[in-house]
Design a protein around this motif. Structure first.
Motif, PDB file in Angstrom:
ATOM      1  N   ALA A 176      15.669   2.152   6.178  1.00  0.00           N
ATOM      2  CA  ALA A 176      16.860   2.703   5.521  1.00  0.00           C
ATOM      3  C   ALA A 176      16.791   2.524   4.011  1.00  0.00           C
ATOM      4  N   ARG A 177      16.420   1.317   3.559  1.00  0.00           N
ATOM      5  CA  ARG A 177      16.343   1.076   2.118  1.00  0.00           C
ATOM      6  C   ARG A 177      15.188   1.834   1.477  1.00  0.00           C
ATOM      7  N   THR A 178      14.076   1.959   2.199  1.00  0.00           N
ATOM      8  CA  THR A 178      12.944   2.729   1.674  1.00  0.00           C
ATOM      9  C   THR A 178      13.315   4.199   1.520  1.00  0.00           C
ATOM     10  N   SER A 179      13.998   4.757   2.512  1.00  0.00           N
ATOM     11  CA  SER A 179      14.431   6.151   2.427  1.00  0.00           C
ATOM     12  C   SER A 179      15.431   6.347   1.294  1.00  0.00           C
ATOM     13  N   THR A 180      16.330   5.381   1.126  1.00  0.00           N
ATOM     14  CA  THR A 180      17.300   5.451   0.018  1.00  0.00           C
ATOM     15  C   THR A 180      16.581   5.440  -1.321  1.00  0.00           C
ATOM     16  N   ASN A 181      15.558   4.622  -1.433  1.00  0.00           N
ATOM     17  CA  ASN A 181      14.766   4.545  -2.655  1.00  0.00           C
ATOM     18  C   ASN A 181      14.129   5.890  -2.978  1.00  0.00           C
ATOM     19  N   ALA A 182      13.534   6.517  -1.965  1.00  0.00           N
ATOM     20  CA  ALA A 182      12.883   7.815  -2.178  1.00  0.00           C
ATOM     21  C   ALA A 182      13.898   8.893  -2.559  1.00  0.00           C
ATOM     22  N   ARG A 183      15.060   8.887  -1.878  1.00  0.00           N
ATOM     23  CA  ARG A 183      16.090   9.890  -2.180  1.00  0.00           C
ATOM     24  C   ARG A 183      16.686   9.691  -3.572  1.00  0.00           C
ATOM     25  N   ALA A 184      16.710   8.440  -4.044  1.00  0.00           N
ATOM     26  CA  ALA A 184      17.294   8.145  -5.353  1.00  0.00           C
ATOM     27  C   ALA A 184      16.340   8.422  -6.499  1.00  0.00           C
ATOM     28  N   GLY A 185      15.112   8.829  -6.190  1.00  0.00           N
ATOM     29  CA  GLY A 185      14.164   9.182  -7.245  1.00  0.00           C
ATOM     30  C   GLY A 185      13.049   8.199  -7.463  1.00  0.00           C
ATOM     31  N   GLY A 205       0.799  -1.221   0.000  1.00  0.00           N
ATOM     32  CA  GLY A 205       0.000   0.000   0.000  1.00  0.00           C
ATOM     33  C   GLY A 205       0.827   1.263   0.000  1.00  0.00           C
ATOM     34  N   SER A 206       2.136   1.143  -0.224  1.00  0.00           N
ATOM     35  CA  SER A 206       3.028   2.301  -0.276  1.00  0.00           C
ATOM     36  C   SER A 206       3.693   2.371  -1.646  1.00  0.00           C
ATOM     37  N   ARG A 207       3.957   3.581  -2.106  1.00  0.00           N
ATOM     38  CA  ARG A 207       4.591   3.756  -3.404  1.00  0.00           C
ATOM     39  C   ARG A 207       6.055   3.326  -3.403  1.00  0.00           C
ATOM     40  N   VAL A 208       6.754   3.541  -2.294  1.00  0.00           N
ATOM     41  CA  VAL A 208       8.209   3.381  -2.316  1.00  0.00           C
ATOM     42  C   VAL A 208       8.738   2.397  -1.276  1.00  0.00           C
ATOM     43  N   GLN A 209       7.856   1.658  -0.631  1.00  0.00           N
ATOM     44  CA  GLN A 209       8.302   0.717   0.400  1.00  0.00           C
ATOM     45  C   GLN A 209       9.222  -0.360  -0.181  1.00  0.00           C
ATOM     46  N   ILE A 210      10.356  -0.593   0.464  1.00  0.00           N
ATOM     47  CA  ILE A 210      11.280  -1.664   0.106  1.00  0.00           C
ATOM     48  C   ILE A 210      11.262  -2.691   1.228  1.00  0.00           C
ATOM     49  N   GLY A 211      10.931  -3.930   0.884  1.00  0.00           N
ATOM     50  CA  GLY A 211      10.834  -4.984   1.893  1.00  0.00           C
ATOM     51  C   GLY A 211      12.019  -5.920   1.865  1.00  0.00           C
ATOM     52  N   GLY A 212      12.207  -6.613   2.965  1.00  0.00           N
ATOM     53  CA  GLY A 212      13.291  -7.582   3.072  1.00  0.00           C
ATOM     54  C   GLY A 212      13.646  -7.832   4.527  1.00  0.00           C
ATOM     55  N   PRO A 213      14.712  -8.569   4.779  1.00  0.00           N
ATOM     56  CA  PRO A 213      15.150  -8.782   6.168  1.00  0.00           C
ATOM     57  C   PRO A 213      15.664  -7.480   6.766  1.00  0.00           C
ATOM     58  N   THR A 214      15.414  -7.263   8.038  1.00  0.00           N
ATOM     59  CA  THR A 214      15.854  -6.033   8.691  1.00  0.00           C
ATOM     60  C   THR A 214      16.580  -6.346   9.994  1.00  0.00           C
ATOM     61  N   GLY A 215      17.321  -5.366  10.465  1.00  0.00           N
ATOM     62  CA  GLY A 215      18.074  -5.540  11.701  1.00  0.00           C
ATOM     63  C   GLY A 215      17.202  -5.780  12.907  1.00  0.00           C
ATOM     64  N   ALA A 216      15.986  -5.221  12.902  1.00  0.00           N
ATOM     65  CA  ALA A 216      15.103  -5.359  14.059  1.00  0.00           C
ATOM     66  C   ALA A 216      14.729  -6.811  14.329  1.00  0.00           C
ATOM     67  N   PHE A 217      14.737  -7.638  13.276  1.00  0.00           N
ATOM     68  CA  PHE A 217      14.363  -9.040  13.450  1.00  0.00           C
ATOM     69  C   PHE A 217      15.506  -9.908  13.978  1.00  0.00           C
TER      70      PHE A 217
END
Length: 559
Positions: free
Chosen positions: A314-323, A69-81
């Motif tokens: 972090a990856r989602t923010s990188t995606n948004a910053r990269a365009g 439901g998000s335009r720029v969400q990047i999913g995957g394994p994360t440090g929190a897990f």
């Protein structure tokens, strides 16, 4: 309840342009390259193979982008897990981790179908900060073994046992491993400052640069350090086998608690990541659609040998910053990971575990909101207690227990604050309001009026008891002005009923006035308004006093 399943991708394709496609492809490749070292590092830190981390990023990342439901969400394994997954692997094994992930996916899907996405936002920020900082500490401690090259077969998941084992094996630290770890750690920690002065580093992800440089140094200098190849045998240059995890039906009972933990953290982190992304691209995500996508992704990932996934901030923010502005970027990110596995998998065997541990340690440092500890003195004592209790419970015991206890404390403090805001004050009636009919011969009033403020609920209903204090006199009529009472619950209703009964025993009438919509609705539905009678419920205090005057006059005439 209306069912709705509409991925954000469908909305983005209406006016999709070639120019945006170029930006999405560029952003997707950037994030895919960044995701490679993180996926391997998070997997190894979680006690599983780097292959599992990569395929989690590929499969779960693809589905989260396609169905989310998000335009720029990047999913995957994360440090929190990391602490959660590591604990499950130690206690139940890798196969049961896959089973717990499947259960968590089903729970997330159910949460989305039940439209519970907005409820996740009810978790107080103090609890979120507390467990986020706690997880960061746990992740940092989990990397000490590989960072120092300690000779430990298995590090316990429990905090105190882990410290005991690490201290007992501190003398086994390996000098080449420590040297490489510290160099990679310092380089990555100051990477952004270094990139400001070196133009060719500005567009290169820090973790990837550290991964490449650390691997080259270890290979060229022939450092005797553990690598992915020496511990895991490298990464297979092929597609994983597809199939259901071989989980026994008898094991599902003990996996419910771990699955709840994965689902809870996955929901919180994914929606938090989506909300951060909304601020970057000026958009609004669909939380229920996002939860459904997260659920489907966590059901599918174990079928390919992957484990728990969620939205990565972090990856989602990188995606948004990269365009990146559409889910196409997330799809490209997954395809980039797939291409790397199929083309360059043999090279991963040379990656030192010390380099990956340094990357994870820096991620842990960056994910913690440490400034919140410095600012605690600015907040109330209840804020401090909730945050610190959640933090220490996460570090010392378990994330689920920490969140549960944090929520309980938050609720208790909220009840206390609401109770403190609820007031019942006696109204001083003027001689003009009273008149001779509403006073005894000695001048004492025959009518007592009280103003109610706030919410009359289970935490404040005891405040009605002061109206029965004999030291306040024995009026013949008690008026409750409820104009400033905004909420009434069933416990408050029961308190009003008890007050009515106690006053009736004293031959005293109860009148209500100024009722707002919610209290009036509850009084009507419960039948208490009918018990009082229409002649006991009034628009305002003046109307109630007029009725009291007429009632006492009629009583005097009958006497």
């Amino acid at each position: 309840m209306n069912f709705s399943f509409r991925p954000k991708l469908l909305d983005c394709l209406h006016d999709y342009s070639r120019a945006q496609a170029g930006k999405d492809i560029g952003a997707g490749i950037t994030v895919g390259v960044l995701a490679l070292p993180l996926a391997m590092a998070f997997a190894i830190a979680s006690g599983v193979s780097p292959t599992a981390g990569i395929w989690t990023g590929i499969v779960a990342g693809l589905l989260i982008s396609l169905l989310g439901g998000s335009r720029v969400q990047i999913g995957g394994p994360t440090g929190a897990f990391i602490p959660i997954v590591y604990g499950i692997v130690v206690a139940h094994g890798f196969v049961n981790l896959l089973g717990a992930t499947l259960l968590a996916g089903a729970l997330l899907l159910a949460m989305g179908l039940a439209r519970l996405g907005q409820l996740i936002r009810f978790i107080p920020v103090t609890v979120v900060i507390g467990f986020t900082n706690g997880i960061a500490v746990v992740i940092f401690l989990a990397q000490i073994k590989d960072f120092f090259g300690l000779d430990i077969a298995q590090v316990p998941a429990e905090f105190f046992e882990r410290l005991k084992v690490l201290a007992a094996h501190a003398h086994t630290a390996d000098l080449p491993t420590v040297s490489l770890s510290v160099a990679c750690f310092v380089f990555l920690l100051f990477y952004n400052r270094l990139a400001q002065h070196l133009v060719f580093l500005r567009r290169a992800p820090g973790p990837l640069v550290v991964l490449i440089v650390g691997t080259l140094f270890a290979w060229l200098l022939e450092l005797p350090v553990d690598t992915i190849g020496s511990r895991f045998g490298g990464i297979p240059q092929e597609l994983p086998s597809f199939g259901m995890p071989a989980v026994s039906i008898h094991d599902f009972g003990k996996l419910i608690s771990p699955a709840l933990t994965i689902a809870l953290l996955g929901a919180i982190e994914s929606l938090l990541s989506a909300r951060v992304a909304d601020g970057q691209i000026d958009d609004r995500h669909d939380p229920n659609q996002e939860l459904m996508a997260q659920g489907i992704a966590n059901i599918a990932a174990p079928l390919f040998g992957g484990f728990a996934a969620t939205g990565a901030i972090a990856r989602t923010s990188t995606n948004a910053r990269a365009g990146g502005r559409t889910p196409v970027a997330g799809v490209v990110h997954s395809l980039t990971l797939l291409a790397i596995v199929l083309v360059a998998a043999p090279l991963a065997a040379y990656v030192p575990l010390a380099t990956l541990s340094a990357i994870v340690m820096v991620v842990a440092i960056n994910m913690g909101e440490w400034h919140e500890f410095r600012e605690l003195r600015r907040f109330s004592w209840s804020y401090r207690i909730i945050l610190l209790v959640t933090f220490f419970m996460t570090v010392l015991f378990d994330l689920t227990v920490a969140v549960e206890l944090g929520m309980v404390l938050a609720c208790l403090f909220f009840i206390y604050r609401m109770s403190d805001l609820t007031r019942i004050e006696r109204r001083v009636l003027s001689s003009e309001q009273l008149g001779p009919q509403l006073c005894h011969a000695d001048g004492t009033p025959r009518v007592a009026a009280w103003q109610l403020y706030g919410a009359l609920f289970f935490g404040a209903v005891n405040k009605l008891e002061e109206l029965l204090d004999p030291r306040l006199g024995h009026p013949e009529i008690v008026i409750l002005d409820m104009q400033r009472l905004i909420q009434l619950d069933t416990s408050g209703l029961e308190g009003l009923e008890n007050l009515y009964e106690q006053l009736a025993k004293r031959r005293c009438s109860l009148l209500l006035c100024g009722l707002n919509s919610q209290p009036m609705s509850l009084l009507t539905r419960s039948g208490f308004a009918d018990l009082l009678g229409k002649s006991s419920v009034f628009i305002d205090l003046a109307d109630a006093l007029s009725h009291a005057r007429r009632a006492l006059e009629a009583k005097a005439q009958l006497a």
